[in-house]
Scaffold this motif. Structure first.
Motif, PDB file in Angstrom:
ATOM      1  N   TYR A  76      14.116 -11.905  -7.534  1.00  0.00           N
ATOM      2  CA  TYR A  76      15.507 -12.123  -7.108  1.00  0.00           C
ATOM      3  C   TYR A  76      16.146 -13.198  -7.991  1.00  0.00           C
ATOM      4  O   TYR A  76      17.297 -13.066  -8.411  1.00  0.00           O
ATOM      5  N   LEU A  77      15.387 -14.265  -8.255  1.00  0.00           N
ATOM      6  CA  LEU A  77      15.937 -15.345  -9.086  1.00  0.00           C
ATOM      7  C   LEU A  77      16.271 -14.833 -10.480  1.00  0.00           C
ATOM      8  O   LEU A  77      17.310 -15.190 -11.047  1.00  0.00           O
ATOM      9  N   LEU A  78      15.396 -13.994 -11.012  1.00  0.00           N
ATOM     10  CA  LEU A  78      15.664 -13.440 -12.343  1.00  0.00           C
ATOM     11  C   LEU A  78      16.940 -12.593 -12.320  1.00  0.00           C
ATOM     12  O   LEU A  78      17.769 -12.683 -13.225  1.00  0.00           O
ATOM     13  N   GLY A  79      17.094 -11.808 -11.276  1.00  0.00           N
ATOM     14  CA  GLY A  79      18.312 -10.990 -11.140  1.00  0.00           C
ATOM     15  C   GLY A  79      19.551 -11.862 -11.089  1.00  0.00           C
ATOM     16  O   GLY A  79      20.555 -11.592 -11.762  1.00  0.00           O
ATOM     17  N   LEU A  80      19.469 -12.942 -10.337  1.00  0.00           N
ATOM     18  CA  LEU A  80      20.630 -13.843 -10.217  1.00  0.00           C
ATOM     19  C   LEU A  80      20.875 -14.575 -11.533  1.00  0.00           C
ATOM     20  O   LEU A  80      22.022 -14.792 -11.930  1.00  0.00           O
ATOM     21  N   TYR A  81      19.779 -14.931 -12.216  1.00  0.00           N
ATOM     22  CA  TYR A  81      19.900 -15.598 -13.519  1.00  0.00           C
ATOM     23  C   TYR A  81      20.631 -14.690 -14.513  1.00  0.00           C
ATOM     24  O   TYR A  81      21.554 -15.117 -15.218  1.00  0.00           O
ATOM     25  N   ALA A 130       1.194 -14.345  -3.216  1.00  0.00           N
ATOM     26  CA  ALA A 130       1.662 -14.154  -4.595  1.00  0.00           C
ATOM     27  C   ALA A 130       2.734 -13.062  -4.621  1.00  0.00           C
ATOM     28  O   ALA A 130       3.713 -13.157  -5.358  1.00  0.00           O
ATOM     29  N   PHE A 131       2.560 -12.039  -3.775  1.00  0.00           N
ATOM     30  CA  PHE A 131       3.548 -10.956  -3.718  1.00  0.00           C
ATOM     31  C   PHE A 131       4.904 -11.492  -3.246  1.00  0.00           C
ATOM     32  O   PHE A 131       5.940 -11.217  -3.852  1.00  0.00           O
ATOM     33  N   LEU A 132       4.913 -12.245  -2.170  1.00  0.00           N
ATOM     34  CA  LEU A 132       6.193 -12.780  -1.688  1.00  0.00           C
ATOM     35  C   LEU A 132       6.843 -13.677  -2.739  1.00  0.00           C
ATOM     36  O   LEU A 132       8.064 -13.659  -2.918  1.00  0.00           O
ATOM     37  N   ALA A 133       6.002 -14.442  -3.441  1.00  0.00           N
ATOM     38  CA  ALA A 133       6.541 -15.312  -4.488  1.00  0.00           C
ATOM     39  C   ALA A 133       7.065 -14.483  -5.671  1.00  0.00           C
ATOM     40  O   ALA A 133       8.086 -14.824  -6.278  1.00  0.00           O
ATOM     41  N   GLN A 134       6.397 -13.364  -5.970  1.00  0.00           N
ATOM     42  CA  GLN A 134       6.869 -12.489  -7.062  1.00  0.00           C
ATOM     43  C   GLN A 134       8.225 -11.877  -6.716  1.00  0.00           C
ATOM     44  O   GLN A 134       9.127 -11.790  -7.552  1.00  0.00           O
ATOM     45  N   VAL A 135       8.353 -11.442  -5.479  1.00  0.00           N
ATOM     46  CA  VAL A 135       9.623 -10.858  -5.043  1.00  0.00           C
ATOM     47  C   VAL A 135      10.725 -11.922  -5.134  1.00  0.00           C
ATOM     48  O   VAL A 135      11.825 -11.663  -5.645  1.00  0.00           O
ATOM     49  N   THR A 136      10.399 -13.122  -4.704  1.00  0.00           N
ATOM     50  CA  THR A 136      11.369 -14.229  -4.759  1.00  0.00           C
ATOM     51  C   THR A 136      11.787 -14.509  -6.210  1.00  0.00           C
ATOM     52  O   THR A 136      12.974 -14.650  -6.515  1.00  0.00           O
ATOM     53  N   ALA A 137      10.793 -14.573  -7.090  1.00  0.00           N
ATOM     54  CA  ALA A 137      11.088 -14.845  -8.504  1.00  0.00           C
ATOM     55  C   ALA A 137      11.913 -13.716  -9.112  1.00  0.00           C
ATOM     56  O   ALA A 137      12.802 -13.954  -9.937  1.00  0.00           O
ATOM     57  N   SER A 141       6.357  -5.424  -6.320  1.00  0.00           N
ATOM     58  CA  SER A 141       7.414  -6.446  -6.374  1.00  0.00           C
ATOM     59  C   SER A 141       8.464  -6.018  -7.409  1.00  0.00           C
ATOM     60  O   SER A 141       9.653  -6.280  -7.238  1.00  0.00           O
ATOM     61  N   GLY A 142       8.010  -5.332  -8.448  1.00  0.00           N
ATOM     62  CA  GLY A 142       8.945  -4.810  -9.446  1.00  0.00           C
ATOM     63  C   GLY A 142       9.863  -3.740  -8.877  1.00  0.00           C
ATOM     64  O   GLY A 142      11.040  -3.660  -9.234  1.00  0.00           O
ATOM     65  N   HIS A 143       9.335  -2.930  -7.953  1.00  0.00           N
ATOM     66  CA  HIS A 143      10.175  -1.908  -7.298  1.00  0.00           C
ATOM     67  C   HIS A 143      11.297  -2.577  -6.514  1.00  0.00           C
ATOM     68  O   HIS A 143      12.430  -2.111  -6.513  1.00  0.00           O
ATOM     69  N   VAL A 144      10.964  -3.663  -5.831  1.00  0.00           N
ATOM     70  CA  VAL A 144      12.000  -4.390  -5.087  1.00  0.00           C
ATOM     71  C   VAL A 144      13.015  -4.964  -6.084  1.00  0.00           C
ATOM     72  O   VAL A 144      14.233  -4.885  -5.879  1.00  0.00           O
ATOM     73  N   LYS A 154      20.218  -6.943   3.410  1.00  0.00           N
ATOM     74  CA  LYS A 154      19.465  -5.732   3.099  1.00  0.00           C
ATOM     75  C   LYS A 154      18.460  -5.908   1.953  1.00  0.00           C
ATOM     76  O   LYS A 154      17.286  -5.548   2.077  1.00  0.00           O
ATOM     77  N   LEU A 155      18.914  -6.477   0.831  1.00  0.00           N
ATOM     78  CA  LEU A 155      18.040  -6.578  -0.338  1.00  0.00           C
ATOM     79  C   LEU A 155      16.890  -7.563  -0.136  1.00  0.00           C
ATOM     80  O   LEU A 155      15.882  -7.496  -0.835  1.00  0.00           O
ATOM     81  N   LEU A 156      17.047  -8.496   0.787  1.00  0.00           N
ATOM     82  CA  LEU A 156      16.014  -9.527   0.972  1.00  0.00           C
ATOM     83  C   LEU A 156      14.995  -9.158   2.052  1.00  0.00           C
ATOM     84  O   LEU A 156      14.001  -9.852   2.248  1.00  0.00           O
ATOM     85  N   GLN A 157      15.233  -8.064   2.763  1.00  0.00           N
ATOM     86  CA  GLN A 157      14.372  -7.707   3.893  1.00  0.00           C
ATOM     87  C   GLN A 157      12.880  -7.571   3.560  1.00  0.00           C
ATOM     88  O   GLN A 157      12.036  -7.854   4.408  1.00  0.00           O
ATOM     89  N   PRO A 158      12.520  -7.118   2.331  1.00  0.00           N
ATOM     90  CA  PRO A 158      11.079  -6.982   2.040  1.00  0.00           C
ATOM     91  C   PRO A 158      10.271  -8.255   2.281  1.00  0.00           C
ATOM     92  O   PRO A 158       9.110  -8.183   2.678  1.00  0.00           O
ATOM     93  N   LEU A 159      10.879  -9.421   2.070  1.00  0.00           N
ATOM     94  CA  LEU A 159      10.148 -10.678   2.283  1.00  0.00           C
ATOM     95  C   LEU A 159       9.695 -10.820   3.731  1.00  0.00           C
ATOM     96  O   LEU A 159       8.744 -11.538   4.028  1.00  0.00           O
ATOM     97  N   LEU A 160      10.368 -10.151   4.641  1.00  0.00           N
ATOM     98  CA  LEU A 160       9.994 -10.200   6.057  1.00  0.00           C
ATOM     99  C   LEU A 160       9.197  -8.971   6.464  1.00  0.00           C
ATOM    100  O   LEU A 160       8.182  -9.073   7.149  1.00  0.00           O
ATOM    101  N   ALA A 161       9.657  -7.803   6.044  1.00  0.00           N
ATOM    102  CA  ALA A 161       9.083  -6.548   6.545  1.00  0.00           C
ATOM    103  C   ALA A 161       7.634  -6.340   6.112  1.00  0.00           C
ATOM    104  O   ALA A 161       6.862  -5.676   6.803  1.00  0.00           O
TER     105      ALA A 161
END
Ligand code: F6R
Length: 369
Positions: free
Chosen positions: A169-174, A160-167, A63-66, A330-337
């Protein structure tokens, strides 16, 4: 309880739309600005950060790589991702301008805890992304961003992985908001796209039958490869990890561009290879590069199992199977793929008669170094 599902893992895969939705919920204050859950850090220090190091282990590290791709794109801050156990023992270069992001489902992973303690001793700020309230890592962090995935019982991490990726993204936006790197309307646009993701994840899960049938036909596979580029690379790594830990099959994830530097020698007649294809709508050459990769491995006999976006009509010609996912930025695709890969590993393990919730030799929480 399992609520009618065959395993906790099956249930937790189905919980994923909710896990992402709950992680997005309540993240803005009265004036519409993004906020962290628990903040003991001066915002001026966060504005001064000049390097981010994500420390984590296993799936959490992916999730950190994403996060690296998203945060560098949105905030123009350098982001490194490091396995916590490697970080800890190499005398890392860390100071008051370093932000360490510790990502952990359990909040108790000893390697991650030791890495964050070490970073704090050097003066770094630590923000953790954690699923388990009351655990050790958030208590010792300067700020926390909780993932609201709910308890994860299956040893292999999914929701937990999908939630980590989501969080992440939120940290990046924050950080982008705090440092003025994105306009409020740009941040709002990404948030709106994120809010559409739970429905799209649900769609991927509903299309699971094709993945299941494919997995069942591959019971005898002895090796499966996974290729991705950009944010598809960590997805490939995660797909390989899931398959190893659940189905005990040799699996490796590669950055697709690395193939011709060695791994392509592994490709022979019938070798199954998953390929995560980026959006054809991206204004870059990533998509055409992946199409060439699929052609190259197909020409050498690979059985190509392709994950592609709805409407991508170029993949057909070279794919033995296509697992379709809805369109996303593009950046959000991992949540689906990543979802078809989780389902594939689970189905293959089940087809082999293995315990998908309790793979051999593994513990849910690794509290020893
Ligand atoms: C794999 C898996 C592990 C964990 C890793 C970190 O499915 O679950 O790789 O991701 O042990 O655990 P946490 O997130 O609790 O620090």
């Amino acid at each position: 309880e399992k609520g009618g599902f065959r395993s906790f893992m099956d249930k937790e895969i189905h919980d994923q739309p909710q896990a992402v939705a709950d992680t997005l919920l309540g993240r803005t204050n009265a004036s519409g600005a993004l906020v962290l859950d628990d903040v003991r850090v001066d915002e001026t220090l966060l504005r001064a950060v000049n390097k981010i190091i994500v420390v984590a282990c296993g799936t959490a590290a992916y999730s950190g790589h994403v996060a690296k791709y998203a945060i560098e794109r949105w905030c123009r801050i350098e982001v490194e991702v490091e396995l916590a156990h490697e970080f800890r023992y190499r005398d890392p270069i860390v100071d008051e301008k370093t932000l360490v992001v510790a990502v952990t489902q359990s909040g108790e992973t000893m390697d991650t805890l030791m890495a964050m303690r070490h970073a704090r001793e050097q003066g770094a700020l630590v923000i953790s992304i954690v699923n388990t309230h009351g655990s050790t890592i958030p208590r010792e962090s300067d700020a926390v961003l909780y993932t609201h995935a709910g308890p994860e019982i299956a040893v292999a991490s999914t929701k937990a992985f999908l939630a980590q990726v989501t969080a992440a993204y939120l940290l990046g936006l924050y950080l982008a908001q705090l440092r003025g790197c994105m306009r409020p309307d740009e941040i709002a646009a990404v948030l709106a796209e994120l809010r559409d993701m739970p429905q799209k994840i649900h769609t991927v899960i509903e299309r699971g039958e094709h993945v299941r049938a494919t997995a069942e036909s591959m019971r005898d596979a002895s090796s499966v490869l996974f290729l991705g580029r950009h944010v598809g690379f960590p997805v490939a790594l995660e797909g390989a990890l899931k398959l190893k830990e659940l189905a005990y099959i040799h699996a490796e994830g590669f950055a697709a561009g690395e193939l011709k530097h060695g791994p392509i020698a592994l490709i022979d007649e019938g070798q199954p290879v998953f390929v995560v294809v980026p959006s054809p709508r991206g204004r870059d050459s990533l998509h055409s590069k992946m199409i060439s990769t699929i052609q190259e491995i197909r020409a050498r006999g690979a059985r190509t199992l392709v994950i592609a976006e709805d409407g991508d009509d170029e993949v057909h010609a070279y794919a033995d199977e296509v697992f379709w996912i809805p369109q996303a930025p593009k950046l959000l695709q991992p949540l689906l793929a990543v979802v078809p890969l989780q389902m594939f590993a689970m189905a293959l393990a089940a087809a082999k008669g293995l315990d998908v919730d309790q793979p051999r030799n593994l513990a849910k929480s690794v509290t020893v170094e």
